[in-house]
Scaffold this motif. Structure first.
Motif, PDB file in Angstrom:
ATOM      1  N   ILE A  92       0.836  -1.213   0.000  1.00 52.00           N
ATOM      2  CA  ILE A  92       0.000   0.000   0.000  1.00 52.00           C
ATOM      3  C   ILE A  92       0.867   1.259   0.000  1.00 52.00           C
ATOM      4  CG2 ILE A  92      -1.617   1.353   1.410  1.00 52.00           C
ATOM      5  CD1 ILE A  92      -2.784  -1.401   2.312  1.00 52.00           C
ATOM      6  N   TYR A  95       2.096   1.795  -3.473  1.00 54.65           N
ATOM      7  CA  TYR A  95       0.974   2.267  -4.301  1.00 54.65           C
ATOM      8  C   TYR A  95       0.670   3.741  -4.000  1.00 54.65           C
ATOM      9  CZ  TYR A  95      -3.897   2.844  -5.759  1.00 54.65           C
ATOM     10  OH  TYR A  95      -5.062   3.309  -6.311  1.00 54.65           O
ATOM     11  N   ASN A  99       0.983   7.058  -6.500  1.00 53.33           N
ATOM     12  CA  ASN A  99      -0.232   7.823  -6.803  1.00 53.33           C
ATOM     13  C   ASN A  99      -0.378   9.094  -5.956  1.00 53.33           C
ATOM     14  OD1 ASN A  99      -1.994   6.053  -8.762  1.00 53.33           O
ATOM     15  ND2 ASN A  99      -1.029   4.645  -7.313  1.00 53.33           N
ATOM     16  N   SER A 193      -5.176  -3.732  -0.290  1.00 48.36           N
ATOM     17  CA  SER A 193      -4.176  -4.470  -1.072  1.00 48.36           C
ATOM     18  C   SER A 193      -4.855  -5.324  -2.139  1.00 48.36           C
ATOM     19  CB  SER A 193      -3.332  -5.372  -0.170  1.00 48.36           C
ATOM     20  OG  SER A 193      -2.526  -4.607   0.672  1.00 48.36           O
ATOM     21  N   GLU A 195      -7.799  -4.810  -3.514  1.00 45.66           N
ATOM     22  CA  GLU A 195      -8.334  -3.906  -4.549  1.00 45.66           C
ATOM     23  C   GLU A 195      -7.228  -3.436  -5.489  1.00 45.66           C
ATOM     24  OE1 GLU A 195     -10.456  -0.668  -2.724  1.00 45.66           O
ATOM     25  OE2 GLU A 195     -11.687  -2.042  -1.539  1.00 45.66           O
ATOM     26  N   VAL A 196      -6.066  -3.094  -4.911  1.00 48.69           N
ATOM     27  CA  VAL A 196      -4.928  -2.635  -5.726  1.00 48.69           C
ATOM     28  C   VAL A 196      -4.499  -3.733  -6.697  1.00 48.69           C
ATOM     29  CG1 VAL A 196      -2.468  -2.025  -5.650  1.00 48.69           C
ATOM     30  CG2 VAL A 196      -4.085  -0.921  -4.084  1.00 48.69           C
ATOM     31  N   ASN A 200      -5.056  -2.812 -10.462  1.00 48.32           N
ATOM     32  CA  ASN A 200      -3.859  -2.137 -10.950  1.00 48.32           C
ATOM     33  C   ASN A 200      -2.903  -3.176 -11.523  1.00 48.32           C
ATOM     34  OD1 ASN A 200      -1.122  -0.908 -10.879  1.00 48.32           O
ATOM     35  ND2 ASN A 200      -2.203   0.837  -9.978  1.00 48.32           N
ATOM     36  N   MET A 203       0.929  -2.930 -10.559  1.00 48.19           N
ATOM     37  CA  MET A 203       1.296  -3.419  -9.214  1.00 48.19           C
ATOM     38  C   MET A 203       1.204  -4.943  -9.147  1.00 48.19           C
ATOM     39  SD  MET A 203       2.177  -0.890  -7.206  1.00 48.19           S
ATOM     40  CE  MET A 203       1.933  -1.448  -5.522  1.00 48.19           C
TER      41      MET A 203
END
Length: 618
Positions: A92, A95, A99, A193, A195-196, A200, A203
């Motif tokens: 996270i 990420y 961002n 995490s 969701e990422v 993404n 990632m």
């Protein structure tokens, strides 16, 4: 090092998914660290390409220390040992950096902005009253459960009775506030995490390419979302090595998801399953009984735990008349023995209260695994001390407001509000007597209450508690309100029993109040007594071992719990089987001596031995 053929087969597995089912005391950490060494030394895998995930920070630290102690010169590049939360937090942070987001962790109680204060405020705003410690704990556990099992709030509320008012609205407001302000708690580390990784691709590919081999320790304690994260990372190579024991899955209340283990072959049809069934810890007496006992569960892999260790002594099943007899038995048993190698285990932390009182009175040092004992700050204990303190000063309106509706002799809120406007030096009862138009019935009640509290002020602590319980009818209040307060009546009566057990050796009220404070501090300070006797819930003792183990308070309705027994009657066996697994985990902590102790009575309540003891003697 001498490794068994079972261990070697697991250690030599290299490519593809594998599940290692390791019984208690089978040497699972040995297998994990030797497999890492095998990958590095014999298959030229670079250490930084291996990720080992453990259940707790202590486990990660222990595994790392054992690895480098066993293989000190293996590489200048470190192997990564991590908890799943630590791994996700690092993901996270990366990420967020990419961002330009600044997340704040709200787990530290010392900071003004933390999850506890946030939930307290939301609860107060919605319900117009302060949340109790018990409800706050229930609220936090429920939120964590929903996230770890990837449920919706509606799905959760359909199958769970929620004692927290407006739970669904609290949940949504809590989540919205965190999202709007870039705040995260421990559970968010997992959900964010996931969701990422799902949304993404950069990632996801980066972390998939970072590690070629994933190892997971204590797989039975892994929640659904944790396992989904691990599966995402392992694809497409699927070099995933899970060490677990479905028979030691005891954390469903935290969202542990043992179904993930039982469905391993469905998820990975080409995966290999290794069985490590040999126990190196316990005597043959203990292992043979444990093996027969756990086979009563049906939701499990068919394993047979065995040992080459000698017979030492039979398991002791001890039945005594009362809890006090149980303590007398334990004090005799502990005399002259090496306390650092002994553990007393119990199902619920409430059992520790009488034990610490008995141990301290007998000058036996102890070490507590769970120092956050909520007993001393529980509302029931506060009620009793408020009754006693009020009897010493019947002009104290603040104390009286806490207890006036919890005793005999009805007094309304309007009478209380009127009395607040009068002379503070007068007794609360005398002030209420001046209420305009008060009936003779009310006046008679007030005169009797004044006499009752005068008498209470003169009683010794033990007698004072009994007087509050029966003469002032506090027991009736507990009986009528126990379910609304989120407890069984029996649990509240057991708390009163332990409070009276502490009070019986106190000569004065001052002595009693000091004793409660002293015992609370003793629990906190016990962490220093590493050479003392260990006191622990079975949950907290998982992974530990002792020469001698005593399991106490083994009564039906407590262990197994009433809810798990009721589940069986409705055709649901999952909770009951988890209780059986918990009993099994407790027994398998013992190396040589195991005593299982049950009682006939807890206070005035007649109880039956745990049905699990019945299974052992069949």
């Amino acid at each position: 090092m001498n490794l068994s053929s079972e261990q070697r087969k697991a250690i030599e597995h290299v490519h593809g998914p594998a599940l290692v089912l390791a019984v208690p005391g089978a040497g699972k950490t040995t297998v994990l660290i030797h497999r890492i060494a095998n990958l590095i030394l014999n298959h030229n895998i670079r250490p930084e390409r291996i990720l080992s995930i453990t259940f707790s920070r202590a486990s990660a630290r222990d595994m790392k220390e054992r690895f480098y102690k066993s293989f000190p010169d293996i590489s200048s590049i470190p192997v990564y040992f991590s908890t799943i939360h630590s791994f996700c937090y690092n993901l996270i942070r990366e990420y967020a950096y990419i961002n330009r987001i600044r997340y704040r962790l709200i787990e530290d109680e010392n900071n003004q902005l933390n999850k506890y204060n946030l939930l307290k405020k939301i609860y107060l705003d919605l319900n117009g009253k302060y949340i109790t410690e018990e409800k706050l704990e229930s609220l936090l556990n429920s939120i964590g459960y929903i996230k770890n099992l990837m449920l919706t709030v509606d799905e959760f509320m359909k199958s769970n009775k929620m004692e927290v008012e407006n739970f669904d609205r609290i949940f949504y407001l809590y989540e919205k506030y965190k999202r709007d302000n870039n705040l995260i708690d421990f559970d968010d580390m997992l959900t964010l995490s996931y969701e990422v990784l799902i949304n993404n691709s950069y990632m996801l590919e980066k972390y998939r390419n970072k590690y070629d081999f994933l190892q997971v320790d204590e797989g039975q304690d892994t929640s659904k979302i944790q396992m989904e994260i691990i599966k995402l990372l392992a694809k497409p190579k699927n070099n995933l090595f899970i060490v677990a024991d479905d028979d030691q899955s005891i954390y469903s209340f935290r969202g542990a998801y043992p179904a993930g283990l039982l469905n391993f072959k469905k998820i990975y049809p080409n995966g290999k399953i290794f069985f490590m069934e040999k126990n190196y810890r316990s005597s043959k007496n203990i292992i043979s009984v444990c093996n027969k006992f756990i086979k009563n569960n049906s939701l499990r892999y068919n394993k047979t735990i065995y040992t080459d260790n000698d017979y030492v002594e039979p398991i002791n099943i001890i039945k005594v008349n009362s809890i006090i007899d149980q303590y007398d038995y334990l004090m005799e048993e502990l005399a002259g023995k090496d306390l650092s190698k002994i553990c007393i285990l119990y199902r619920n932390n409430l059992s520790s209260i009488g034990l610490i009182e008995a141990l301290d009175r007998n000058r036996i040092p102890f070490y507590m695994r769970d120092v956050k004992v909520r007993f001393f700050n529980h509302w029931l204990i506060n009620d009793i001390t408020d009754f006693i303190k009020f009897s010493q000063d019947t002009s104290n309106m603040g104390l009286y407001e806490n207890i006036y509706y919890k005793k005999k002799g009805y007094i309304s809120k309007k009478h209380i509000n009127y009395a607040k406007t009068l002379n503070y030096d007068l007794s609360v009862f005398d002030r209420i007597m001046d209420y305009p138009g008060l009936s003779n019935f009310y006046k008679s009640n007030l005169r009797q209450l004044k006499l009752d509290f005068d008498k209470l002020a003169k009683l010794a602590p033990y007698d004072a508690i009994e007087y509050i319980e029966y003469t002032l009818e506090y027991e009736r209040y507990l009986k009528e309100n126990s379910m609304k307060l989120g407890y069984t009546y029996d649990t509240l009566k057991t708390m009163l029993f332990f409070l009276k057990f502490i009070a019986r050796n106190c000569k004065s009220i001052e002595d009693f109040l000091y004793r409660l404070n002293y015992l609370e501090n003793l629990c906190s300070k016990s962490q220093r007594n590493r050479n003392g006797l260990t006191l622990s819930t079975i949950h907290s003792a998982k992974g530990l071992e002792f020469d001698r183990v005593y399991m106490v308070d083994l009564v039906d309705g407590d262990f197994p719990s009433i809810s798990s027994v009721e589940g069986v009657e409705k055709g649901r066996f999952d909770l009951f089987e988890e209780e059986r697994r918990l009993f099994y985990v407790g027994m398998t902590r013992a190396k040589y001596h195991l005593s299982l102790i049950t009682v006939n009575t807890i206070g005035e309540r007649k109880v039956e031995p745990s049905r699990f003891i019945g299974e052992l003697v069949k």
